[in-house]
Design an enzyme around this catalytic site. Structure first.
Site, PDB file in Angstrom:
ATOM      1  N   HIS A  56     -26.619 -93.101 -52.675  1.00  0.00           N
ATOM      2  CA  HIS A  56     -26.609 -94.524 -53.048  1.00  0.00           C
ATOM      3  C   HIS A  56     -27.238 -95.330 -51.906  1.00  0.00           C
ATOM      4  CE1 HIS A  56     -25.489 -98.508 -53.984  1.00  0.00           C
ATOM      5  NE2 HIS A  56     -24.468 -98.569 -53.142  1.00  0.00           N
ATOM      6  N   CYS A 109     -20.896 -99.124 -57.581  1.00  0.00           N
ATOM      7  CA  CYS A 109     -22.114 -98.405 -57.167  1.00  0.00           C
ATOM      8  C   CYS A 109     -22.139 -96.948 -57.619  1.00  0.00           C
ATOM      9  CB  CYS A 109     -22.273 -98.488 -55.659  1.00  0.00           C
ATOM     10  SG  CYS A 109     -22.206-100.174 -55.074  1.00  0.00           S
ATOM     11  N   ASN A 160     -29.282-103.253 -51.548  1.00  0.00           N
ATOM     12  CA  ASN A 160     -28.272-102.511 -52.300  1.00  0.00           C
ATOM     13  C   ASN A 160     -28.232-103.057 -53.734  1.00  0.00           C
ATOM     14  OD1 ASN A 160     -25.922-101.541 -53.440  1.00  0.00           O
ATOM     15  ND2 ASN A 160     -24.655-101.878 -51.629  1.00  0.00           N
TER      16      ASN A 160
HETATM   17  N1  ACO Z   1     -26.786-111.817 -39.275  1.00  0.00           N
HETATM   18  C1  ACO Z   1     -26.394-111.922 -37.997  1.00  0.00           C
HETATM   19  N2  ACO Z   1     -25.156-111.610 -37.590  1.00  0.00           N
HETATM   20  C2  ACO Z   1     -24.280-111.155 -38.525  1.00  0.00           C
HETATM   21  C3  ACO Z   1     -24.646-111.013 -39.872  1.00  0.00           C
HETATM   22  C4  ACO Z   1     -25.951-111.363 -40.229  1.00  0.00           C
HETATM   23  N3  ACO Z   1     -26.399-111.264 -41.497  1.00  0.00           N
HETATM   24  N4  ACO Z   1     -23.580-110.542 -40.544  1.00  0.00           N
HETATM   25  C5  ACO Z   1     -22.586-110.373 -39.666  1.00  0.00           C
HETATM   26  N5  ACO Z   1     -22.999-110.758 -38.441  1.00  0.00           N
HETATM   27  C6  ACO Z   1     -22.272-110.745 -37.179  1.00  0.00           C
HETATM   28  C7  ACO Z   1     -20.790-110.764 -37.383  1.00  0.00           C
HETATM   29  O1  ACO Z   1     -20.346-112.120 -37.563  1.00  0.00           O
HETATM   30  C8  ACO Z   1     -20.289-110.181 -36.098  1.00  0.00           C
HETATM   31  O2  ACO Z   1     -20.335-111.169 -35.104  1.00  0.00           O
HETATM   32  P1  ACO Z   1     -19.149-111.297 -34.028  1.00  0.00           P
HETATM   33  O3  ACO Z   1     -19.163-109.991 -33.294  1.00  0.00           O
HETATM   34  O4  ACO Z   1     -19.578-112.459 -33.216  1.00  0.00           O
HETATM   35  O5  ACO Z   1     -17.928-111.510 -34.830  1.00  0.00           O
HETATM   36  C9  ACO Z   1     -21.371-109.164 -35.741  1.00  0.00           C
HETATM   37  O6  ACO Z   1     -22.526-109.516 -36.511  1.00  0.00           O
HETATM   38  C10 ACO Z   1     -21.014-107.730 -36.030  1.00  0.00           C
HETATM   39  O7  ACO Z   1     -20.443-107.644 -37.296  1.00  0.00           O
HETATM   40  P2  ACO Z   1     -19.995-106.272 -37.828  1.00  0.00           P
HETATM   41  O8  ACO Z   1     -19.413-106.492 -39.185  1.00  0.00           O
HETATM   42  O9  ACO Z   1     -19.214-105.528 -36.800  1.00  0.00           O
HETATM   43  O10 ACO Z   1     -21.388-105.531 -37.982  1.00  0.00           O
HETATM   44  P3  ACO Z   1     -21.620-104.052 -38.361  1.00  0.00           P
HETATM   45  O11 ACO Z   1     -22.332-103.373 -37.280  1.00  0.00           O
HETATM   46  O12 ACO Z   1     -20.415-103.401 -38.917  1.00  0.00           O
HETATM   47  O13 ACO Z   1     -22.643-104.215 -39.565  1.00  0.00           O
HETATM   48  C11 ACO Z   1     -22.631-104.208 -41.937  1.00  0.00           C
HETATM   49  C12 ACO Z   1     -22.250-104.975 -40.698  1.00  0.00           C
HETATM   50  C13 ACO Z   1     -24.120-104.066 -42.011  1.00  0.00           C
HETATM   51  C14 ACO Z   1     -22.137-104.994 -43.159  1.00  0.00           C
HETATM   52  C15 ACO Z   1     -21.940-102.813 -41.875  1.00  0.00           C
HETATM   53  O14 ACO Z   1     -20.575-102.950 -41.650  1.00  0.00           O
HETATM   54  C16 ACO Z   1     -22.141-102.040 -43.138  1.00  0.00           C
HETATM   55  O15 ACO Z   1     -23.218-101.591 -43.419  1.00  0.00           O
HETATM   56  N6  ACO Z   1     -21.073-101.834 -43.887  1.00  0.00           N
HETATM   57  C17 ACO Z   1     -21.174-101.183 -45.163  1.00  0.00           C
HETATM   58  C18 ACO Z   1     -21.715-102.162 -46.114  1.00  0.00           C
HETATM   59  C19 ACO Z   1     -21.985-101.547 -47.420  1.00  0.00           C
HETATM   60  O16 ACO Z   1     -22.744-100.637 -47.531  1.00  0.00           O
HETATM   61  N7  ACO Z   1     -21.334-102.046 -48.392  1.00  0.00           N
HETATM   62  C20 ACO Z   1     -21.438-101.523 -49.644  1.00  0.00           C
HETATM   63  C21 ACO Z   1     -21.553-102.640 -50.521  1.00  0.00           C
HETATM   64  S1  ACO Z   1     -21.120-102.310 -52.118  1.00  0.00           S
HETATM   65  C22 ACO Z   1     -21.455-100.760 -52.400  1.00  0.00           C
HETATM   66  O17 ACO Z   1     -22.528-100.333 -52.251  1.00  0.00           O
HETATM   67  C23 ACO Z   1     -20.368 -99.965 -52.843  1.00  0.00           C
END
Ligand code: ACO
Length: 328
Positions: free
Chosen positions: A256, A112, A285
Site C-alpha cells: 500500500h 486502505c 496515499n
Molecule cells: N510540514 C512541516 N512540519 C510538519 C508537518 C508538515 N506537513 N507535519 C508535521 N510536522 C511537524 C510536527 O508538528 C512535528 O513538529 P514538532 O516536533 O515541533 O512537534 C514534527 O514535524 C515531527 O512530527 P512527527 O509526527 O514526529 O513526524 P514523523 O517523522 O513521524 O512524520 C508522518 C510524520 C509523515 C505523518 C509519519 O508519522 C508517517 O508517515 N506516519 C504514517 C502515516 C501514514 O502512512 N498514515 C496512513 C494513512 S491512512 C492509511 O494509509 C491507512
C-alpha cells in the site's frame, strides 16, 4: 477453477496539487514532505467529480482491456472510505453509470486494505456454489473531501484516484486461479489511531461536529507508521513462507502506497528491495485505490506477464491488514 484477472483500469483526476502549492496553504515545505513521506504531488478531484465517477472510469478501462461487456458483470464491489453518500451504496451508483444492471452490488469498508479485502471476498464468492462468473473489484477514494486542509500533519499525505480489477471465471478446471494464497485480518483495538469521527451514528452531523473538524481524517502518525510496518511485514512473511513457489518467482511486491519510508522499511525487512514497486511520489496515499494504481501501471506498461507472481500487501484504518499472492 479458472478464475483469472482479465483486466485492470485506473483513473486519476486531472488537477495536480504539488508540494509547492501546499507550501502556500499550510506551514510546510517541499523538503519536509519529501524527506518524511516521499510524496511530490497528488491528484485532486473537482468539486463535482464523485467517488462513483472515478470508479466508473476505472471500471470502464478494465472492461475495455478485458473485452467484457458491462452487462455480463455479475458482481461489483466498491471499496471506499468516501462513498458518494451514506446510501445507496456507491457500487450501485457505479453499476448504473457503466450500464451493468442488474447484478450484485455492495460497498466494502476496510480503508486502505479495501482492494485486498475486495479481491479476497470476490474470489470467495466466485469460487463458492454461487458461481459468480465476472466481477469488478474497485477501490475509489475522494480523500480530498475528508482532508482537513488546515492540518499540515495530514493534508500533505492524501490524494484522489480509483482503480479496478476485472475477474472472470473461464470455466476451465485446468486453468490455475489468480488467487495463489492470501490472508486478511483486523484488530479493532487500534481503531482510535486512524479515523473520521463525525457523520456516523456515534457523532451524527451537527454544527458542533463541523465546528470541531470531526468530518476529517484524524491520525496518530508515528503509531500508524509502526503498526503499518509490523503488520505488512508479518503478513508478507507468512505468505512467502507457506507458499509452495520459490521466492525468485515473485516478480513484484506491491505494498500500500502510504509513505516511502514505510515502503522502504517493509522492503528492507523482506529482503526483496529490487522487487518493490512504488508510485507514492506521484499520487500520495490514495487508500484503497493505491495498490490497483500500481497493478494497472505495471500491467499497461508490459511489466506483468502470464504466470508472474505478485505479492500485494496493505494496512489501513481498523486496523485492517492483508496480503495476497496473485498469479498473473
Ligand atoms: N510540514 C512541516 N512540519 C510538519 C508537518 C508538515 N506537513 N507535519 C508535521 N510536522 C511537524 C510536527 O508538528 C512535528 O513538529 P514538532 O516536533 O515541533 O512537534 C514534527 O514535524 C515531527 O512530527 P512527527 O509526527 O514526529 O513526524 P514523523 O517523522 O513521524 O512524520 C508522518 C510524520 C509523515 C505523518 C509519519 O508519522 C508517517 O508517515 N506516519 C504514517 C502515516 C501514514 O502512512 N498514515 C496512513 C494513512 S491512512 C492509511 O494509509 C491507512
Amino acid at each position: 477453477m479458472g478464475i483469472r484477472i482479465k483486466g485492470t483500469g485506473r483513473y486519476v483526476p486531472e488537477k495536480i496539487l504539488t508540494n509547492a502549492d501546499l507550501e502556500k496553504m499550510v506551514d510546510t515545505s517541499d523538503e519536509w514532505i519529501v524527506t518524511r513521506t516521499g510524496i511530490k504531488e497528488r491528484h485532486i478531484a473537482t468539486a463535482t467529480e464523485t467517488t462513483s465517477d472515478m470508479a466508473a472510469a476505472a471500471a470502464n478501462a478494465a472492461l475495455e482491456m478485458g473485452g467484457v461487456d458491462a452487462k455480463d458483470i455479475d458482481l461489483i464491489i466498491v471499496s471506499t472510505t468516501t462513498p458518494d453518500m451514506m446510501f445507496p451504496n456507491t457500487a450501485s451508483i457505479v453499476q448504473k453509470k457503466i450500464g451493468a444492471a442488474p447484478c450484485v452490488c455492495f460497498d466494502l469498508a476496510a480503508a486502505c486494505s479495501g482492494l485486498i479485502y475486495g479481491l479476497n471476498t470476490a474470489y470467495g464468492m466466485m469460487a463458492s456454489p454461487l458461481k459468480y462468473k465476472r466481477a469488478l473489484v474497485i477501490g475509489s477514494e475522494k480523500l480530498s473531501c475528508i482532508t482537513d486542509w488546515s492540518d499540515r500533519s495530514t493534508c500533505v499525505l492524501f490524494g484522489d484516484a480509483a482503480a479496478a480489477v476485472l475477474l472472470e471465471n473461464d470455466g476451465n478446471p485446468d486453468t490455475p486461479d489468480f488467487y495463489a494464497d492470501g490472508l486478511v485480518s483486523a484488530d479493532g483495538n487500534f481503531g482510535d489511531i486512524l479515523l473520521m469521527p463525525g457523520g456516523g451514528s456515534a457523532n451524527p452531523a451537527s454544527h458542533e461536529t463541523v465546528d470541531q473538524h470531526m468530518h476529517f481524517i484524524k491520525m496518530g502518525g508515528p503509531k500508524t507508521f509502526q503498526l503499518a510496518v509490523h503488520s505488512m511485514v508479518d503478513a508478507c512473511r507468512t505468505l512467502v513462507e507457506r507458499a509452495s513457489i520459490p521466492r525468485e518467482k515473485i516478480r513484484w511486491v506491491i505494498p500500500h502506497q502510504a509513505n516511502w519510508r514505510i515502503i522502504s522499511a517493509v522492503a528492507a525487512r523482506l529482503d526483496m528491495p529490487e522487487k518493490v514497486y512504488q508510485n507514492v511520489q506521484r499520487y500520495g496515499n490514495t487508500s484503497s485505490a493505491s495498490i490497483g494504481l500500481c497493478l494497472d501501471e505495471l500491467n499497461r506498461s508490459g511489466q506483468l506477464e502470464k504466470d508472474d507472481y505478485v505479492l500485494i500487501v496493505s494496512f489501513g484504518a481498523g486496523l485492517t491488514w492483508g496480503a495476497l499472492l496473485l498469479r498473473w
